[in-house]
Design an enzyme around this catalytic site. Sequence first.
Site, short mmCIF file in Angstrom:
data_model
loop_
_atom_site.label_atom_id
_atom_site.label_comp_id
_atom_site.label_asym_id
_atom_site.label_seq_id
_atom_site.Cartn_x
_atom_site.Cartn_y
_atom_site.Cartn_z
N LYS A 22 -7.96 -6.18 5.71
CA LYS A 22 -8.43 -5.30 5.07
C LYS A 22 -7.54 -4.56 3.76
CE LYS A 22 -8.61 -0.77 6.79
NZ LYS A 22 -8.29 0.40 5.89
N ASN A 23 -6.37 -4.07 4.15
CA ASN A 23 -5.63 -3.67 3.41
C ASN A 23 -4.76 -4.38 2.53
OD1 ASN A 23 -6.20 -0.97 4.43
ND2 ASN A 23 -4.08 -1.07 5.57
N ARG A 92 -10.57 6.35 0.92
CA ARG A 92 -9.34 6.71 -0.04
C ARG A 92 -8.88 5.46 -1.14
NH1 ARG A 92 -6.58 10.88 0.63
NH2 ARG A 92 -4.80 9.78 -0.42
N CYS A 116 -7.51 13.82 4.55
CA CYS A 116 -8.25 13.15 5.57
C CYS A 116 -7.76 13.25 6.81
CB CYS A 116 -8.43 11.38 5.30
SG CYS A 116 -6.85 10.77 5.70
N ARG A 121 -2.30 13.13 2.42
CA ARG A 121 -2.31 11.96 1.49
C ARG A 121 -2.48 12.42 -0.01
NH1 ARG A 121 -5.45 7.59 4.88
NH2 ARG A 121 -4.25 6.24 3.39
N ASP A 311 0.03 2.22 11.31
CA ASP A 311 -1.30 1.72 11.68
C ASP A 311 -1.35 1.00 13.16
OD1 ASP A 311 -2.34 2.70 9.14
OD2 ASP A 311 -2.44 0.76 8.29
N ILE A 333 5.15 8.60 8.90
CA ILE A 333 4.58 8.39 7.82
C ILE A 333 3.57 9.60 7.71
CG2 ILE A 333 3.39 6.72 6.48
CD1 ILE A 333 5.89 5.64 7.26
N ARG A 405 -14.92 0.39 9.66
CA ARG A 405 -14.38 0.12 8.54
C ARG A 405 -13.23 -0.75 8.48
NH1 ARG A 405 -11.33 5.10 7.18
NH2 ARG A 405 -10.58 3.73 5.53
N1 EPU Z 1 2.68 9.78 -0.44
C1 EPU Z 1 2.61 10.79 -1.54
N2 EPU Z 1 2.23 10.76 -2.62
C2 EPU Z 1 1.77 9.67 -2.97
C3 EPU Z 1 1.44 8.40 -2.24
C4 EPU Z 1 1.95 8.64 -0.76
O1 EPU Z 1 3.54 11.67 -0.92
O2 EPU Z 1 1.19 9.70 -4.21
C5 EPU Z 1 3.37 9.76 0.85
C6 EPU Z 1 2.24 9.78 2.03
O3 EPU Z 1 1.78 11.03 2.33
C7 EPU Z 1 2.64 9.36 3.35
C8 EPU Z 1 3.84 8.01 2.63
O4 EPU Z 1 3.91 8.40 1.17
O5 EPU Z 1 3.52 10.24 3.71
C9 EPU Z 1 3.18 6.62 2.65
O6 EPU Z 1 1.74 6.51 2.12
P1 EPU Z 1 1.24 5.35 1.22
O7 EPU Z 1 0.82 5.72 0.07
O8 EPU Z 1 1.76 4.13 1.63
O9 EPU Z 1 -0.30 5.17 2.09
P2 EPU Z 1 -1.56 4.58 1.41
O10 EPU Z 1 -1.11 3.76 0.25
O11 EPU Z 1 -2.43 5.60 0.92
C10 EPU Z 1 -1.83 2.53 3.05
C11 EPU Z 1 -2.89 2.03 3.83
C12 EPU Z 1 -2.95 2.79 5.01
C13 EPU Z 1 -1.53 2.73 5.77
C14 EPU Z 1 -0.45 3.58 4.94
C15 EPU Z 1 0.97 3.33 5.47
C16 EPU Z 1 -4.27 1.08 2.40
C17 EPU Z 1 -5.79 0.80 1.94
N3 EPU Z 1 -3.98 1.89 3.33
O12 EPU Z 1 -2.07 3.69 2.59
O13 EPU Z 1 -3.92 2.07 6.27
O14 EPU Z 1 -1.61 3.51 6.97
O15 EPU Z 1 -0.42 2.64 3.74
O16 EPU Z 1 1.23 2.03 5.88
O17 EPU Z 1 -3.38 -0.11 2.24
C18 EPU Z 1 -5.52 2.37 7.61
O18 EPU Z 1 -5.76 0.78 7.40
O19 EPU Z 1 -5.83 2.52 8.79
C19 EPU Z 1 -4.73 2.98 6.87
C20 EPU Z 1 -4.54 4.18 7.06
#
Ligand code: EPU
Length: 426
Positions: A22-23, A92, A116, A121, A311, A333, A405
Amino acid sequence: MEKLIIEGGVKLEGEVRISGAKNAALPLIAATLLAPGEHVLKNVPDLRDTRTMLKLLENLGVRSQRNGDVLKIDSTDLESGEAPYDLVKTMRASVLVLGPLLARLGRARVSLPGGCAIGARPINYHINGLELLGVTCDLEGGYVDATIDGRMKGNTIYFDLPSVTGTENLLMAAVQAEGTTVIKNAAREPEVGNLVDMLNGMGARIEGRDTDRLTIHGVENLNPANCAIIPDRIETGTYLIAIAATGGEGVVTHCNPSHLPSLLEKLRATGLRIEETESTITVRQPNGSATPGPLKGTDITTSPYPGYPTDLQAQFMALMTLASGISAVHETIFENRFMHVAELQRLGAKIKVDGHTAVVDGCSMNGLSGARVMATDLRASSSLVIAGLAASGRTEISRIYHLERGYEGLVDKLTALGARVWKEQE
Ligand code: EPU
């Protein structure tokens, strides 16, 4: 709305085939916005989230056609640059269209995703990074209005934390920028590597794949993509844990074991026997006896790749409720990723939460008993499925749209492994 019914206490056995990730599928679908023409993506899972992403693209004027797991996406007629609240609030990852829309159209209006079930996030890294590339971002009415005059200009971007979708968004923005962009402390998740391969296949010049420093030499034009989605490492881990939790033994196929270094090490630490080939993982109970001994309590700490994936935190916690002794689960995280704890407690699990740590007092195999529980987010829901499969009696999980999802064909795959599981109307 539908609920999932599980008659637990049956050992899962046999083989299960893993779908595309998915990701990885979500950013790769978004990346088709970068170049006009017909793109071909293979091994694309048919999930609620991939459908939402395609709906978002359709809203922008992009057409797609699915044939089995092959998706053809024609982004020639991309018109609109707007990702509306109604779609973004359901997923998201919709924010992933921001970078490619800016690169292709010079403008994008994308709803802010908001918080969320697992944390606040924010998307400040995405926005700060785009501003460093010369983009003007205005936040108004819950939307980010982003514009650029001409091409973006390469720059050096540093992330405080390695953000997965942040890295992906900025990669897609920077591939056609003028000059060179360097992303420092970039996310190293395999899904980012999949996107790098797709973009390089389209004519981009990105160096540093799988490292925390990505160097992007901007190019003027990109060609349509022809690319395969990597296997879903989180789905892989979920089935390995589910099989283990029921005391069963089985083989997970069409996966990539090298993408799960920390999980496999932790599963071995519990006493489970894990064997890997290039594309399969076999899980067997400790000491190979027909009556499994209890697993050993094992601690995990989530961290960015190649560390233990957040995850797969909830699923491992479900397994540890069945192990002997105490295990500590540290979540580093997301600030609010223990929503499954209260639901696991309804099944009899002994877990105490103290800040970012959950302490699990294992109750040995089949110590859980079925109950009615509520799914709160995707991975929390899968931990409830695992606990329900291992528990004696009947578990009912409501709000299973969360599971849809991210887990393709969940009921069919579990049934093929011998589980007694089905959906009913609420
Ligand atoms: N963060 C910030 N600011 C930002 C972006 C991130 O502070 O602008 C922080 C977040 O709050 C968190 C950390 O950085 O503490 C890492 O978050 P990340 O941005 O890596 O998460 P994401 O990209 O929103 C993806 C996956 C998530 C997975 C996380 C961590 C996708 C679509 N989603 O989210 O997947 O948990 O990386 O590995 O790739 C899931 O599939 O169930 C899921 C939630």
